[in-house]
Design a protein around this motif. Structure first.
Motif, PDB file in Angstrom:
ATOM      1  N   ASP A  91     -46.778  18.558 -11.513  1.00 34.87           N
ATOM      2  CA  ASP A  91     -46.659  19.696 -12.218  1.00 34.87           C
ATOM      3  C   ASP A  91     -46.616  19.295 -13.495  1.00 34.87           C
ATOM      4  O   ASP A  91     -47.338  19.981 -14.402  1.00 34.87           O
ATOM      5  CB  ASP A  91     -45.152  20.313 -12.080  1.00 34.87           C
ATOM      6  N   PRO A  92     -46.033  18.266 -14.255  1.00 33.89           N
ATOM      7  CA  PRO A  92     -46.532  17.904 -15.720  1.00 33.89           C
ATOM      8  C   PRO A  92     -47.990  17.676 -15.866  1.00 33.89           C
ATOM      9  O   PRO A  92     -48.324  18.051 -16.787  1.00 33.89           O
ATOM     10  CB  PRO A  92     -45.571  16.752 -15.976  1.00 33.89           C
ATOM     11  N   GLY A  93     -48.581  16.695 -14.851  1.00 33.71           N
ATOM     12  CA  GLY A  93     -50.035  16.694 -14.900  1.00 33.71           C
ATOM     13  C   GLY A  93     -50.636  17.952 -14.840  1.00 33.71           C
ATOM     14  O   GLY A  93     -51.899  17.922 -15.552  1.00 33.71           O
ATOM     15  N   LYS A  94     -50.460  18.766 -14.337  1.00 34.42           N
ATOM     16  CA  LYS A  94     -51.218  19.918 -14.055  1.00 34.42           C
ATOM     17  C   LYS A  94     -51.000  20.766 -15.445  1.00 34.42           C
ATOM     18  O   LYS A  94     -52.138  21.258 -16.037  1.00 34.42           O
ATOM     19  CB  LYS A  94     -50.635  20.823 -12.919  1.00 34.42           C
ATOM     20  N   ALA A  95     -49.909  20.777 -16.054  1.00 32.82           N
ATOM     21  CA  ALA A  95     -49.699  21.375 -17.467  1.00 32.82           C
ATOM     22  C   ALA A  95     -50.378  20.754 -18.330  1.00 32.82           C
ATOM     23  O   ALA A  95     -50.871  21.359 -19.410  1.00 32.82           O
ATOM     24  CB  ALA A  95     -48.055  21.698 -17.611  1.00 32.82           C
ATOM     25  N   ALA A  96     -50.474  19.458 -18.402  1.00 34.88           N
ATOM     26  CA  ALA A  96     -51.103  18.760 -19.239  1.00 34.88           C
ATOM     27  C   ALA A  96     -52.628  18.630 -19.322  1.00 34.88           C
ATOM     28  O   ALA A  96     -53.354  18.823 -20.191  1.00 34.88           O
ATOM     29  CB  ALA A  96     -50.728  17.160 -19.330  1.00 34.88           C
ATOM     30  N   PHE A  97     -53.288  18.622 -18.068  1.00 31.35           N
ATOM     31  CA  PHE A  97     -54.686  18.419 -17.944  1.00 31.35           C
ATOM     32  C   PHE A  97     -55.564  19.804 -17.393  1.00 31.35           C
ATOM     33  O   PHE A  97     -56.796  19.589 -17.473  1.00 31.35           O
ATOM     34  CB  PHE A  97     -54.803  17.013 -17.057  1.00 31.35           C
ATOM     35  N   VAL A  98     -54.882  20.516 -16.635  1.00 33.71           N
ATOM     36  CA  VAL A  98     -55.678  21.883 -16.041  1.00 33.71           C
ATOM     37  C   VAL A  98     -55.790  22.908 -17.044  1.00 33.71           C
ATOM     38  O   VAL A  98     -56.608  23.571 -16.889  1.00 33.71           O
ATOM     39  CB  VAL A  98     -54.998  21.909 -14.544  1.00 33.71           C
ATOM     40  N   ARG A  99     -54.700  23.260 -17.328  1.00 39.97           N
ATOM     41  CA  ARG A  99     -54.486  24.632 -18.160  1.00 39.97           C
ATOM     42  C   ARG A  99     -55.335  24.599 -19.229  1.00 39.97           C
ATOM     43  O   ARG A  99     -55.480  23.296 -20.048  1.00 39.97           O
ATOM     44  CB  ARG A  99     -53.178  25.155 -18.438  1.00 39.97           C
ATOM     45  N   CYS A 100     -55.914  25.643 -19.933  1.00 32.74           N
ATOM     46  CA  CYS A 100     -56.681  25.662 -21.079  1.00 32.74           C
ATOM     47  C   CYS A 100     -56.048  25.740 -22.422  1.00 32.74           C
ATOM     48  O   CYS A 100     -54.489  25.696 -22.282  1.00 32.74           O
ATOM     49  CB  CYS A 100     -57.394  27.133 -21.096  1.00 32.74           C
ATOM     50  N   LEU A 101     -56.454  25.252 -23.330  1.00 34.35           N
ATOM     51  CA  LEU A 101     -55.748  24.866 -24.675  1.00 34.35           C
ATOM     52  C   LEU A 101     -55.234  26.092 -25.199  1.00 34.35           C
ATOM     53  O   LEU A 101     -55.818  27.274 -25.519  1.00 34.35           O
ATOM     54  CB  LEU A 101     -56.686  24.278 -25.624  1.00 34.35           C
ATOM     55  N   GLY A 102     -53.697  26.173 -25.299  1.00 37.11           N
ATOM     56  CA  GLY A 102     -53.084  27.124 -25.763  1.00 37.11           C
ATOM     57  C   GLY A 102     -52.552  28.099 -24.745  1.00 37.11           C
ATOM     58  O   GLY A 102     -51.634  29.228 -25.147  1.00 37.11           O
ATOM     59  N   CYS A 103     -52.953  28.147 -23.493  1.00 35.43           N
ATOM     60  CA  CYS A 103     -52.720  29.156 -22.393  1.00 35.43           C
ATOM     61  C   CYS A 103     -51.154  28.662 -21.986  1.00 35.43           C
ATOM     62  O   CYS A 103     -50.925  27.654 -21.808  1.00 35.43           O
ATOM     63  CB  CYS A 103     -53.713  29.086 -21.174  1.00 35.43           C
ATOM     64  N   THR A 104     -50.739  29.885 -21.518  1.00 32.91           N
ATOM     65  CA  THR A 104     -49.412  29.445 -20.815  1.00 32.91           C
ATOM     66  C   THR A 104     -49.558  29.310 -19.581  1.00 32.91           C
ATOM     67  O   THR A 104     -48.673  28.683 -18.754  1.00 32.91           O
ATOM     68  CB  THR A 104     -48.726  30.718 -20.845  1.00 32.91           C
ATOM     69  N   GLY A 105     -50.461  29.802 -18.569  1.00 37.01           N
ATOM     70  CA  GLY A 105     -50.634  29.402 -17.128  1.00 37.01           C
ATOM     71  C   GLY A 105     -51.669  28.348 -16.907  1.00 37.01           C
ATOM     72  O   GLY A 105     -52.391  27.992 -17.792  1.00 37.01           O
ATOM     73  N   ASP A 106     -51.756  27.698 -15.881  1.00 39.89           N
ATOM     74  CA  ASP A 106     -52.320  26.656 -15.231  1.00 39.89           C
ATOM     75  C   ASP A 106     -53.411  27.400 -14.349  1.00 39.89           C
ATOM     76  O   ASP A 106     -53.532  28.353 -13.861  1.00 39.89           O
ATOM     77  CB  ASP A 106     -51.795  25.499 -14.717  1.00 39.89           C
ATOM     78  N   GLY A 107     -54.679  26.591 -14.780  1.00 40.85           N
ATOM     79  CA  GLY A 107     -55.685  27.032 -13.476  1.00 40.85           C
ATOM     80  C   GLY A 107     -57.217  26.468 -14.348  1.00 40.85           C
ATOM     81  O   GLY A 107     -57.240  26.029 -15.407  1.00 40.85           O
TER      82      GLY A 107
END
Length: 112
Positions: A91-107
């Motif tokens: 979960d922290p890795g996904k939030a750090a590396f997957v979500r777009c810059l400034g976005c609140t959701g991951d993907g």
């Protein structure tokens, strides 16, 4: 009340409730499903995310990986290795590396 009136009122209520999703999409607000929402964060959100949030999330991922290794014997005994790994590392890795810059959701959603 007669059975016919009860049936008519029930059918009218059910058909009325089935129309609410169609009425919600008429105003052009989108589907409401966060998977299909395109996020366009402002510049200050991107800068704050780059300078503050991402380094903290990367450190949290590294610390979580260390804690996962330390807790591994106990989580193996309890049978919840997957949930612990997801909570501490994924979960922290996904939030750090997957979500777009400034976005609140991951993907991996691409933006034009």
């Amino acid at each position: 009340m007669s059975p016919f009136r009860i049936l008519a009122a029930t059918l009218a209520l059910l058909f009325g409730l089935q129309m609410t999703p169609a009425l919600a999409q008429i105003d052009g607000a989108g589907s409401g499903d966060p998977v299909y929402e395109i996020q366009n964060p402002p510049a200050y959100a991107m800068i704050g995310d780059l300078l503050i949030a991402r380094p903290i999330l990367i450190v949290a991922t590294v610390i979580g990986a260390g804690l996962f290794v330390v807790a591994l014997p106990f989580t193996a005994a309890g049978g919840n290795i997957g949930r612990t790994g997801k909570a501490l590392v994924v979960d922290p890795g996904k939030a750090a590396f997957v979500r777009c810059l400034g976005c609140t959701g991951d993907g991996y959603g691409k933006q034009d």
